[in-house]
Design an enzyme around this catalytic site. Structure first.
Site, PDB file in Angstrom:
ATOM      1  N   THR A  63      36.386 -39.008 -13.300  1.00 22.69           N
ATOM      2  CA  THR A  63      35.460 -39.818 -12.669  1.00 22.69           C
ATOM      3  C   THR A  63      34.492 -39.419 -11.515  1.00 22.69           C
ATOM      4  OG1 THR A  63      35.886 -41.518 -11.325  1.00 22.69           O
ATOM      5  CG2 THR A  63      37.576 -39.637 -11.330  1.00 22.69           C
ATOM      6  N   ARG A  68      36.543 -47.762  -3.485  1.00 21.09           N
ATOM      7  CA  ARG A  68      35.106 -46.633  -3.663  1.00 21.09           C
ATOM      8  C   ARG A  68      34.356 -46.841  -1.831  1.00 21.09           C
ATOM      9  NH1 ARG A  68      32.941 -46.811  -8.468  1.00 21.09           N
ATOM     10  NH2 ARG A  68      31.444 -46.800  -7.884  1.00 21.09           N
ATOM     11  N   ASP A  90      36.435 -42.650 -18.614  1.00 20.71           N
ATOM     12  CA  ASP A  90      36.176 -42.617 -17.311  1.00 20.71           C
ATOM     13  C   ASP A  90      36.892 -44.000 -16.202  1.00 20.71           C
ATOM     14  OD1 ASP A  90      33.715 -43.202 -15.406  1.00 20.71           O
ATOM     15  OD2 ASP A  90      32.894 -45.021 -16.446  1.00 20.71           O
ATOM     16  N   LYS A  91      36.890 -43.858 -15.672  1.00 22.16           N
ATOM     17  CA  LYS A  91      37.358 -44.851 -14.384  1.00 22.16           C
ATOM     18  C   LYS A  91      36.385 -46.394 -14.351  1.00 22.16           C
ATOM     19  CE  LYS A  91      37.380 -44.498  -9.220  1.00 22.16           C
ATOM     20  NZ  LYS A  91      37.205 -46.215  -9.132  1.00 22.16           N
ATOM     21  N   LYS A 109      31.160 -33.873 -17.654  1.00 22.49           N
ATOM     22  CA  LYS A 109      32.126 -35.346 -18.818  1.00 22.49           C
ATOM     23  C   LYS A 109      32.521 -34.361 -20.527  1.00 22.49           C
ATOM     24  CE  LYS A 109      32.154 -39.300 -16.169  1.00 22.49           C
ATOM     25  NZ  LYS A 109      32.056 -40.475 -16.349  1.00 22.49           N
ATOM     26  N   ARG A 153      34.134 -35.817  -8.977  1.00 20.17           N
ATOM     27  CA  ARG A 153      33.293 -35.379  -8.567  1.00 20.17           C
ATOM     28  C   ARG A 153      32.913 -35.013  -9.758  1.00 20.17           C
ATOM     29  NH1 ARG A 153      31.569 -38.226  -4.603  1.00 20.17           N
ATOM     30  NH2 ARG A 153      33.092 -37.945  -2.992  1.00 20.17           N
TER      31      ARG A 153
END
EC number: 7.6.2.1
Length: 1210
Positions: free
Chosen positions: A773, A693, A505-506, A873, A867
């Site tokens: 992510t 972000r 994950d980011k 995932k 996205r």
């Protein structure tokens, strides 16, 4: 009423006429609405179920939809088979089975609780696996589900036939000791569950029954009871909030025990019931709650409460998740709460979530199982050969006796000292088989599996004790939290050394999740594309210095108020600073935005359920407080990707403020906002390329008629008992239209320390790193570049086609481009995949696309998916894991990463600011991403080395021991006579040779951590069979056969004529047993020391001490056996005074151990491994460092004595 005030007196409020209560606007789209609605049409009446001795660990998922031919909801698709009908009937008749109830039938709770239920233990829970009565049968059942334990049990039971040469004690004792250890472990773990259960069941609680407060224990709480909770209490049930010390019924809870989030959450009572906040008023409430059946969904609750007062008609109100306080929630910032119990015991949501997750097993464990099967094959070969050879001997003697019996019926036995042979050949073969079967069960080391469990637990502790894997996080109150690494699942320690893919994950995983406002963009204010690039505070300066016109000022004011109002933040006093506030939120973004906009003059002061107070410094009176009435809060969800709030300002105007993902909000702007699209897109692209972000902020002014229409539709949606969430989402979708653009926010989430270095290190280890992510593509690419996932010389490929044909063509083009001989053969590539493309790839209508993606991804150095949803995932992880048959690792920090973590072979959770759901679901927990390198290359390598050495040595020593017994068969006519003393055979695995493999598996290592971290290439060799391979298996088998042969003949040849020395002493049976057992024991113990990769410093002392201790145990047992008169008196002394014994022992040890040592030396010098070379280099460096330090000390001593100059002259 002040939040700190206690319960009011009975005269403070008159009982309201609920039937004529005016609808009060609810504050959220998921909270209560006012107004009475018709009662539900009941399909049936379901009374609250008694929960007695609930066993939550049983795997009793008995949903009818799991049965063949039954659809969801229990509708029959095909006729059930007789077997299925029988199973269903048995389950239905089982009084202890959890019954399935259709979700269409509402769960009903009548209040107050009837008096005849007061003594029922409805809230009793039991998370223990066993009771006093079921412990022994259930543990034995679980133990004998393992095949090897059944095998050992069969060997132990072989003594019943009376044909075994082993005594019942010798055959059964090892199995009993191993089982006792396993049972003790289970009892120890279950005892602590029992202690926790007792504390939960007997904790004090205050109930309101018949208008009187009663102090009792939690296990006696019934559905329909009213509980009185105070600040700091933990709710023991799932209950509907009736009222609190706040006038609007607000209650603040902390749900860390449920979802790991430590921030406060707002819960509220039904508005029309909030003023019932004293005992006398609450006690008069009567009615019924109809809600969904008990389930494990923490964030959903649909229900209806029907309330009546004597002499008044009932009124119905909708119930939503914000009206519920769940078991495990802590009451915070609230003096008291009255709550109506809905679910108790095993029906509570937290208990329903205690289902044990599917146990992950390591790949090495599967290989161990194959090795065990190989040992069974060897065992079978020994058994069959022994029976056949014995049969040949028996048949020869039997035939001779048959002939002799015809001439001499009395003295016909050939072996007169043994008597006649068995006249029944079949019975003889059976007894022979049983005799050898019991003896050869020692081929498989019975203590191996217990040792593996012990070693894994200690290795998990090593991870926790590693100081280099600790991180330190500062809490909001200024305290520092030490975060230690933790292993939640020690079964996977050795798989850490063979990971091939890492899915990360980011946000919060590779970044800090510490948000800082970098800039704002408002159209026409500041420069394109950066906007107000100086960050927070610039807008306030522009306003105070009159640098903008009136139109721009209005946009700034709207932008500032939108950020100050549209959020879920609860202001709380800052304990570190006087008159300062902490902004606690589920999302760090919201807190950062509030702190940022505060520097621009828009300050959030306080918040209740229906009002928000802010300070706007742009007003004429900058110190004045603006009080906004909160009419509705349309909360953020992963599906909506936005949130909105509807407020009424002090002038009476109604405004909807909205903020969310750029692609979601931009498509909801009004048509006349089209001219702003280009500028906003340019700004968004600029921020994304910087790795920031972004959120888009917009608003809409509503008329009273528009709001009333929305309110009516929302109230109807909230009252629905089915599809409530979908109905609410539809209503929200209608109002969040025709928005007017206000601006864009840019927030920086910096990378954690050493993230680029760690990713580069993993790549050099031969591991492919994928980044998954939910951010925009530009942000994901930028993070990929800054984290060195994407290097400057890489070719960036964007797979963004949506149609099936276009996507297939794009994948094939990229594949040809990267394939050997393509247009870019020398280029390393990074593949970028948007979530919309993944949706097409994973569509059931396109089953041919995932394999194409997999082929393309294997040609790329790294893959970044942006996205993506949590489900996508998990699908990506499963795609790689199932098709490539490789070890995958997923690492994340939030609840949205749980599905990915559970799907991977190894799951790692990062302790961050998004709660601890990921940490709880993960197999391992670490404080920072950089610790992943040490977890894999140090702890993973050491665990695989140690466990492999343990397994191979355990089989080696048992093969050596049992093969000597097999060779002895040629001398004892395959009679099954033991070559060892029986006590020695019994204690061989559990006493004499138990410590060396255990200590090897605890302390051994082949390279220091600094060497492993400096040489990532060493990681690749483990996957190629450095510690576990078929070659090593065959080599171990050949070495065991050779060793056993040498030991047998070194002992047999000198003493084959039964002469022990020149004086003519002869040996007895027990002397012979010691002549074979002692040299063999010495050889296998020395072989254990040779398996140690480390023979330096304290580890050499530990290894030597273990060997000496094992030999001393042997001598002590020999003395005890003779003292107990289990062997001939004087055997111990006669053996150890023989020169032949010592000579043979020396020859055996020097030949067997010396040969192995010579082979190891040969391989080490002519075909050294990478580890051997690095060990020598590190040893030379350590020696040189030691010499330099010694010389420095000598020079200092000489200087102190005044002789340094004279030494220099010499």
């Amino acid at each position: 009423m002040s939040p700190e005030d206690g319960p009011p007196s009975s005269g403070d409020h008159a009982l309201a006429d609920l039937s004529h209560s005016a609808p009060s606007p609810a504050n959220t789209a998921t909270t209560t609405g006012g107004g009475a609605v018709p009662p539900l049409q009941k399909a049936s009446t379901l009374q609250p179920q008694k929960q007695s001795n609930l066993q939550v660990h049983d795997d009793d998922d008995d949903n009818l939809s799991d049965l063949p031919g039954v659809e969801a909801g229990g509708k029959t698709a095909v006729r059930k088979s007789p077997t299925e009908r029988f199973v269903a009937a048995v389950h239905k008749a089982n009084p202890f089975a959890r019954k399935d109830v259709s979700d269409d039938i509402p769960y009903e709770v009548a209040f107050p609780c009837p008096e005849h239920n007061y003594k029922l233990t409805s809230n009793y829970i039991r998370t223990t696996k066993y009771t006093v009565y079921t412990f022994l049968p259930k543990t034995l059942y679980y133990q004998f589900r393992r095949f090897y334990n059944i095998y050992f049990l069969a060997g132990a039971l072989s003594v019943i036939a009376g044909a075994s040469s082993l005594s019942p004690t010798s055959q059964i004792l090892p199995l009993v000791i191993v089982l006792m250890f396993s049972l003790a472990k289970e009892a120890y773990e279950d005892y602590y569950r029992y202690i926790a259960d007792r504390a939960a069941n007997t904790g004090p609680i205050i109930l309101l029954r018949n208008g009187v407060r009663i102090a009792t224990t939690r296990q006696f709480i019934q559905p329909g009871d009213i509980v009185y909770l105070e600040k700091g209490d933990k709710s023991p049930v799932d209950a509907v909030i009736l009222s609190s010390n706040y006038e609007d019924g607000t209650c603040f809870v902390e749900t860390a025990e449920l979802d790991g989030e430590t921030n406060l959450k707002r819960r509220s009572a039904v508005v029309e019931l909030a003023h019932y906040n004293i005992d006398e008023q609450v006690a008069k409430l009567r009615g019924m709650i109809q809600c969904e059946q008990p389930n494990d969904k923490l964030n959903t609750f649909d229900g209806l409460i029907s309330v009546s007062i004597p002499g008044q008609p009932p009124a119905n109100f909708a119930l939503t998740p914000t009206n519920i306080v769940l078991r495990g929630s802590n009451i915070r910032n609230t003096t008291f709460v009255y709550a109506l119990v809905v679910y108790t015991g095993g029906n509570t949501k937290i208990i329903r979530n205690l289902k044990k997750p599917k146990l992950k097993t390591s790949t090495l464990e599967k290989k161990i199982n194959w090795l065990v099967i190989g040992a069974f094959v060897v065992n079978a070969a020994l058994l069959v050969s022994s029976v056949c050879l014995e049969w040949r001997f028996y048949k020869n003697i039997y035939d001779q006796e048959v002939i002799a019996k015809t001439t001499d019926p009395i003295n016909y036995p050939v072996l007169w000292y043994l008597g006649p042979q068995d006249s029944n050949p079949s019975r003889h073969v059976l007894y022979t088989f049983i005799s050898f079967f019991g003896m050869y069960t020692y081929v498989i080391p019975i203590s191996l599996f217990v040792s593996i469990e012990i070693v894994r637990v200690i290795q998990a502790k090593y991870i926790q004790w590693d100081r280099a894997m600790r991180s330190y996080q500062e809490n909001s109150d200024g305290s520092v939290l030490t975060v230690k690494a933790k292993a939640n699942n020690s079964n996977l320690n050795e798989d850490l050394a063979v990971v091939e893919y890492v899915f990360s994950d980011k946000t919060g995983t590779v970044t800090r999740n510490e948000m800082k406002v970098i800039g704002w963009y408002l159209d026409g204010i500041g420069n394109l594309p950066a906007g107000i690039a100086e960050g927070a505070g610039k807008l306030g300066n522009m306003l105070s210095q009159n640098q903008v016109d009136d139109d721009a000022k209005q946009r700034i004011v709207g932008f500032g108020r939108a950020l100050a109002l549209c959020h879920n933040v609860i202001p709380a006093p800052d304990p570190r600073k006087k008159d300062a506030l902490l902004y606690e939120s589920q999302s760090p973004d919201e807190s950062a935005l509030l702190h940022g906009i505060k520097t621009d003059g828009f300050t959030l002061l306080s918040r209740t359920k229906n009002s928000i107070k802010i300070r706007d410094h742009t007003c004429a009176d900058s110190a004045a407080t603006l009080d906004f009435t909160q009419l509705a809060l349309l909360d953020f969800t992963s599906d909506r990707k936005r949130m909105s709030i509807i407020v009424r300002d002090p002038q009476g105007a109604i405004t909807l403020y909205c903020k969310g993902a750029d692609n979601i909000v931009m498509e909801r702007l009004a048509a006349d906002q089209a001219e702003l699209f280009h500028h906003a897109d340019e700004s968004l692209k600029h921020y994304s390329e910087q790795g920031f972000r972004t959120l888009v902020v917009a608003y809409r002014t509503l008329t009273d008629a528009e709001y009333e229409d929305f309110r009516r539709k929302l109230d109807e949606a909230e009252r629905a008992l089915t599809n409530r969430e979908e109905s609410i989402a539809t209503v929200c979708e209608e109002i969040e239209r025709e928005l007017i653009f206000l601006g864009v926010t840019a927030i920086e989430d910096r990378l954690q320390d050493q993230v680029p270095e760690t990713i580069e290190f993993l790549v050099e280890c031969g591991i492919k790193v994928w980044l998954l992510t939910g951010d925009k593509m530009e942000t994901a690419i930028n993070i990929g570049m800054s984290s060195r996932l994407i290097l400057p010389d890489m070719l960036v490929l964007i797979l963004d086609a949506h149609a099936e044909d276009d996507l297939s063509h794009q994948v094939e083009t990229f594949t040809k481009q990267l394939a050997p001989g393509g247009t870019e053969p020398a280029k390393r590539a990074a593949l970028i995949i948007p979530g919309s493309t993944l949706a097409t790839l994973f569509s059931p209508q396109h089953p041919h696309l995932p394999p194409l993606l997999l082929t393309l991804s294997q040609l790329c150095t790294t893959v970044i998916a942006c996205r993506v949803t949590p489900l996508q995932k998990a699908l990506v992880v499963q795609l790689v894991q199932r098709n490539l048959k490789c070890i995958t690792l997923a690492i994340g920090d939030g609840a949205n990463d749980v599905s990915m973590i559970q799907a991977a072979n190894v799951g790692v959770g990062v302790v961050g600011r998004e709660g601890t759901q990921a940490v709880r679901a993960a197999d391992y927990a670490i404080g920072e991403f950089r610790h992943l390198a040490r977890l894999l290359t140090v702890h993973g390598r050491w665990s695989r080395l140690r466990l492999s050495s343990l397994v191979f040595y355990s089989f080696y020593k048992n093969l050596v021991m049992i093969m000597i017994q097999w060779w002895f068969g040629f001398l004892c006519a395959w009679s099954g006579q033991l070559v060892y003393e029986e006590i020695f055979l019994t204690g061989f695995n559990i006493v004499f040779t138990s410590l060396p493999p255990l200590f090897i598996a605890i302390f051994d290592y082949d390279a220091r951590p600094d060497v492993l971290l400096a040489n990532p290439q060493l990681y690749k060799s483990i996957r190629h069979g450095l510690y576990w391979s078929r070659t090593r298996m065959i080599r171990t088998l050949i070495e065991a056969l050779a060793t056993s042969t040498l030991i047998f003949y070194f002992v047999y040849l000198p003493f084959h004529d039964n002469t022990l020395d020149q004086n003519g002493y002869t040996s007895g049976y027990y002397t012979q047993t010691y002549l074979f057992s002692t040299p063999m024991l010495v050889v296998v113990l020395i072989r254990a020391s040779m398996m140690n990769a480390v023979w330096i410093g304290r580890w050499a002392c530990v290894t030597l001490g273990v060997l000496v201790a094992s030999l001393i145990f042997n001598l002590i047992v020999m003395g005890i056996v003779e003292w107990a008169k289990w062997v001939d008196q004087g055997t111990f002394e006669s053996v150890h005074v023989l020169r032949g014994f010592w000579i043979v022992t020396f020859l055996v040890v020097s030949t067997c151990s010396g040969g192995v040592l010579l082979i190891k030396y040969f391989y080490h010098h002519f075909w050294p491994s990478d580890t051997d070379i690095l060990q020598e280099e590190s040893a030379d460096l350590a020696l040189a460092s030691h010499v330099s330090r010694t010389k420095a000390v000598d020079r200092n001593d000489q200087a102190e004595m005044g002789v340094a100059d004279r030494v220099a002259d010499l």
